[in-house]
Motif scaffolding. Structure first.
Motif, PDB file in Angstrom:
ATOM      1  N   THR A  89       0.800  -1.215   0.000  1.00  0.00           N
ATOM      2  CA  THR A  89       0.000   0.000   0.000  1.00  0.00           C
ATOM      3  C   THR A  89       0.838   1.273   0.000  1.00  0.00           C
ATOM      4  OG1 THR A  89      -0.217  -0.302   2.382  1.00  0.00           O
ATOM      5  CG2 THR A  89      -2.081  -0.981   1.005  1.00  0.00           C
ATOM      6  N   SER A  90       2.111   1.151  -0.322  1.00  0.00           N
ATOM      7  CA  SER A  90       2.977   2.313  -0.522  1.00  0.00           C
ATOM      8  C   SER A  90       3.029   2.608  -2.018  1.00  0.00           C
ATOM      9  CB  SER A  90       4.378   2.010   0.023  1.00  0.00           C
ATOM     10  OG  SER A  90       5.288   2.999  -0.386  1.00  0.00           O
ATOM     11  N   TYR A  91       2.691   3.832  -2.399  1.00  0.00           N
ATOM     12  CA  TYR A  91       2.575   4.162  -3.825  1.00  0.00           C
ATOM     13  C   TYR A  91       3.617   5.161  -4.322  1.00  0.00           C
ATOM     14  CZ  TYR A  91      -1.857   1.712  -4.506  1.00  0.00           C
ATOM     15  OH  TYR A  91      -2.812   0.739  -4.629  1.00  0.00           O
ATOM     16  N   GLY A  92       4.190   5.955  -3.427  1.00  0.00           N
ATOM     17  CA  GLY A  92       5.069   7.022  -3.867  1.00  0.00           C
ATOM     18  C   GLY A  92       6.369   6.542  -4.494  1.00  0.00           C
ATOM     19  N   PHE A  93       6.664   7.044  -5.686  1.00  0.00           N
ATOM     20  CA  PHE A  93       7.930   6.765  -6.373  1.00  0.00           C
ATOM     21  C   PHE A  93       8.171   5.269  -6.578  1.00  0.00           C
ATOM     22  CE2 PHE A  93       8.806  10.685  -3.807  1.00  0.00           C
ATOM     23  CZ  PHE A  93       8.767  11.576  -4.865  1.00  0.00           C
ATOM     24  N   ARG A  94       7.103   4.524  -6.798  1.00  0.00           N
ATOM     25  CA  ARG A  94       7.230   3.091  -7.024  1.00  0.00           C
ATOM     26  C   ARG A  94       7.071   2.787  -8.507  1.00  0.00           C
ATOM     27  NH1 ARG A  94       5.391  -0.095  -2.741  1.00  0.00           N
ATOM     28  NH2 ARG A  94       6.134  -1.850  -4.000  1.00  0.00           N
ATOM     29  N   PRO A  95       7.765   1.763  -9.024  1.00  0.00           N
ATOM     30  CA  PRO A  95       7.617   1.398 -10.434  1.00  0.00           C
ATOM     31  C   PRO A  95       6.179   1.012 -10.761  1.00  0.00           C
ATOM     32  CG  PRO A  95       9.546   0.337  -9.478  1.00  0.00           C
ATOM     33  CD  PRO A  95       8.787   0.954  -8.339  1.00  0.00           C
ATOM     34  N   ASN A  96       5.687   1.500 -11.881  1.00  0.00           N
ATOM     35  CA  ASN A  96       4.343   1.173 -12.381  1.00  0.00           C
ATOM     36  C   ASN A  96       3.233   1.593 -11.426  1.00  0.00           C
ATOM     37  OD1 ASN A  96       5.498  -0.175 -14.689  1.00  0.00           O
ATOM     38  ND2 ASN A  96       5.950  -1.907 -13.330  1.00  0.00           N
ATOM     39  N   ARG A  97       3.500   2.613 -10.607  1.00  0.00           N
ATOM     40  CA  ARG A  97       2.485   3.159  -9.706  1.00  0.00           C
ATOM     41  C   ARG A  97       2.529   4.676  -9.807  1.00  0.00           C
ATOM     42  NH1 ARG A  97       1.780  -0.298  -4.249  1.00  0.00           N
ATOM     43  NH2 ARG A  97       1.992  -2.366  -5.127  1.00  0.00           N
ATOM     44  N   SER A  98       1.425   5.299  -9.464  1.00  0.00           N
ATOM     45  CA  SER A  98       1.363   6.752  -9.551  1.00  0.00           C
ATOM     46  C   SER A  98       0.452   7.307  -8.467  1.00  0.00           C
ATOM     47  CB  SER A  98       0.834   7.176 -10.932  1.00  0.00           C
ATOM     48  OG  SER A  98      -0.546   6.841 -11.056  1.00  0.00           O
ATOM     49  N   ALA A 122      14.666   7.604  -0.550  1.00  0.00           N
ATOM     50  CA  ALA A 122      13.573   8.066   0.320  1.00  0.00           C
ATOM     51  C   ALA A 122      12.650   6.915   0.672  1.00  0.00           C
ATOM     52  CB  ALA A 122      12.795   9.180  -0.384  1.00  0.00           C
ATOM     53  N   ASN A 123      12.342   6.064  -0.294  1.00  0.00           N
ATOM     54  CA  ASN A 123      11.453   4.924  -0.034  1.00  0.00           C
ATOM     55  C   ASN A 123      12.071   3.931   0.936  1.00  0.00           C
ATOM     56  OD1 ASN A 123       9.216   5.703  -1.456  1.00  0.00           O
ATOM     57  ND2 ASN A 123       9.685   4.532  -3.287  1.00  0.00           N
ATOM     58  N   VAL A 124      13.372   3.699   0.814  1.00  0.00           N
ATOM     59  CA  VAL A 124      14.055   2.788   1.740  1.00  0.00           C
ATOM     60  C   VAL A 124      13.982   3.359   3.154  1.00  0.00           C
ATOM     61  CG1 VAL A 124      16.284   1.824   2.415  1.00  0.00           C
ATOM     62  CG2 VAL A 124      15.595   1.793   0.006  1.00  0.00           C
ATOM     63  N   TYR A 125      14.275   4.641   3.291  1.00  0.00           N
ATOM     64  CA  TYR A 125      14.248   5.287   4.605  1.00  0.00           C
ATOM     65  C   TYR A 125      12.850   5.224   5.216  1.00  0.00           C
ATOM     66  CZ  TYR A 125      15.296   8.852   8.135  1.00  0.00           C
ATOM     67  OH  TYR A 125      15.490   9.523   9.317  1.00  0.00           O
ATOM     68  N   LEU A 126      11.833   5.609   4.437  1.00  0.00           N
ATOM     69  CA  LEU A 126      10.475   5.650   4.962  1.00  0.00           C
ATOM     70  C   LEU A 126       9.884   4.261   5.171  1.00  0.00           C
ATOM     71  CD1 LEU A 126       9.057   8.673   2.945  1.00  0.00           C
ATOM     72  CD2 LEU A 126       9.585   8.581   5.386  1.00  0.00           C
ATOM     73  N   HIS A 127      10.397   3.269   4.459  1.00  0.00           N
ATOM     74  CA  HIS A 127       9.931   1.897   4.683  1.00  0.00           C
ATOM     75  C   HIS A 127      10.219   1.475   6.125  1.00  0.00           C
ATOM     76  CE1 HIS A 127       9.206  -2.378   4.172  1.00  0.00           C
ATOM     77  NE2 HIS A 127      10.425  -2.624   4.617  1.00  0.00           N
ATOM     78  N   TYR A 128      11.433   1.781   6.595  1.00  0.00           N
ATOM     79  CA  TYR A 128      11.809   1.380   7.947  1.00  0.00           C
ATOM     80  C   TYR A 128      11.331   2.379   9.003  1.00  0.00           C
ATOM     81  CZ  TYR A 128      14.723  -2.159   5.777  1.00  0.00           C
ATOM     82  OH  TYR A 128      15.147  -3.243   5.049  1.00  0.00           O
ATOM     83  N   ALA A 129      11.339   3.676   8.669  1.00  0.00           N
ATOM     84  CA  ALA A 129      10.991   4.696   9.659  1.00  0.00           C
ATOM     85  C   ALA A 129       9.486   4.896   9.809  1.00  0.00           C
ATOM     86  CB  ALA A 129      11.637   6.029   9.275  1.00  0.00           C
ATOM     87  N   LEU A 130       8.725   4.654   8.747  1.00  0.00           N
ATOM     88  CA  LEU A 130       7.292   4.938   8.787  1.00  0.00           C
ATOM     89  C   LEU A 130       6.435   3.698   8.519  1.00  0.00           C
ATOM     90  CD1 LEU A 130       4.963   6.990   8.972  1.00  0.00           C
ATOM     91  CD2 LEU A 130       5.276   7.418   6.511  1.00  0.00           C
ATOM     92  N   ASP A 182      -4.713   0.035   7.316  1.00  0.00           N
ATOM     93  CA  ASP A 182      -4.591  -1.201   6.551  1.00  0.00           C
ATOM     94  C   ASP A 182      -4.297  -0.931   5.076  1.00  0.00           C
ATOM     95  OD1 ASP A 182      -7.261  -2.612   8.463  1.00  0.00           O
ATOM     96  OD2 ASP A 182      -5.118  -2.880   8.733  1.00  0.00           O
ATOM     97  N   MET A 183      -4.631   0.263   4.629  1.00  0.00           N
ATOM     98  CA  MET A 183      -4.392   0.609   3.235  1.00  0.00           C
ATOM     99  C   MET A 183      -3.587   1.908   3.186  1.00  0.00           C
ATOM    100  SD  MET A 183      -5.635  -1.879   1.683  1.00  0.00           S
ATOM    101  CE  MET A 183      -5.340  -1.238   0.053  1.00  0.00           C
ATOM    102  N   ARG A 184      -2.533   1.931   3.954  1.00  0.00           N
ATOM    103  CA  ARG A 184      -1.674   3.104   4.055  1.00  0.00           C
ATOM    104  C   ARG A 184      -1.112   3.479   2.682  1.00  0.00           C
ATOM    105  NH1 ARG A 184       0.615   0.578   6.801  1.00  0.00           N
ATOM    106  NH2 ARG A 184       2.458  -0.199   5.777  1.00  0.00           N
TER     107      ARG A 184
END
Length: 261
Positions: free
Chosen positions: A132-141, A227-235, A256-258
């Motif tokens: 449910t993480s969408y920011g800066f992900r491949p094939n997501r917007s 940024a995604n790596v950092y926020l994956h662990y921090a948030l 549940d759908m962050r």
């Protein structure tokens, strides 16, 4: 020829992705050797033409005129650990609220290496990122995230909506903590050193040089995945492992759908 290069590179990255997905505890010890001439040429071909050059004034078109020579020289410096990224050129773009957002423009050569690092890191960490993480992900917007959010709100019971904005996130990322996050999966000292050099490469603004003791420049190809790596662990993992566990089971919530966009 290009098809063969793409297939060879994709095969290696797919193998890394499969290993990362099958073994969430796996730490990768040897990755820097992937920065070959063929791989970097492939990354160069993905760069957008017509973009503003970095502090050296070299455009993508100009770099392409002696591509083989330039890439061979780049790889030689990478192998000898003599490659040092140039400072990014800082410009400002207006924000809707009247403020200005700083944008860092790397040199073309640095964009090539950043593109390669981005592909390597994504092949590993995309296997860990929460769905449910969408920011800066491949094939997501952002549009995909909004569609999902609309579907949840319109069709489900929602008790909580959490809206957070991390002020000046890209400007204030803690380098030491970011490197600790990367080391959860990557322990190749050469690759980590290279990423560290990008973080410390500095900024040029109106002819003046500024050290970068924190942050990762907006506009850099590598910055979003860092940024995604950092926020994956921090948030994200905090929400998943701590916050969700404290919610009553009968409640439905957007935790549940962050969606981080």
């Amino acid at each position: 020829m290009i098809t063969k290069l793409v297939s060879k590179t994709l095969k290696v990255l797919m193998a890394i992705a499969i290993r990362a997905r099958e073994d969430p505890t796996c730490k990768f010890t040897s990755l820097a050797h992937l920065l070959t001439e063929d791989f970097l040429k492939e990354c160069f071909r993905e760069l957008k033409r017509g973009k503003s050059p970095g502090i050296d004034g070299v455009t993508v078109g100009e770099y392409a005129k002696a591509l083989d020579e330039n890439i061979a020289n780049l790889v030689a410096r990478l192998k000898a650990k003599q490659y040092k990224p140039q400072p990014v050129l800082r410009v400002y773009i207006p924000k809707p609220n009247g403020d200005k957002r700083p944008l860092g423009i790397p040199a073309v050569e640095d964009k090539i290496v950043q593109m390669a690092l981005k592909k390597i890191l994504e092949s590993i960490f995309e296997q860990d990122f929460i769905d449910t993480s969408y920011g800066f992900r491949p094939n997501r917007s952002c549009h995909d995230a909004l569609k999902k959010l609309d579907k949840i709100i319109m069709n489900g019971l929602v008790n909580f909506v959490v809206d957070m904005d991390i002020s000046k996130f890209f400007d204030t990322v803690d380098h030491k903590k970011l490197m600790e996050c990367l080391k959860q999966r990557v322990v190749d000292p050469s690759l980590l050193q290279l990423i560290g050099r990008f973080l410390k490469s500095g900024i040029m603004e109106e002819g003046k040089y500024f050290d970068t003791e924190m942050g990762t420049p907006q506009g850099g190809i590598l910055s979003p995945v860092l940024a995604n790596v950092y926020l994956h662990y921090a948030l994200d993992k905090w929400f998943e492992d701590v916050v969700k566990q404290q919610l009553p089971r009968y409640r439905h919530s957007l935790f549940d759908m962050r969606m981080r966009v």
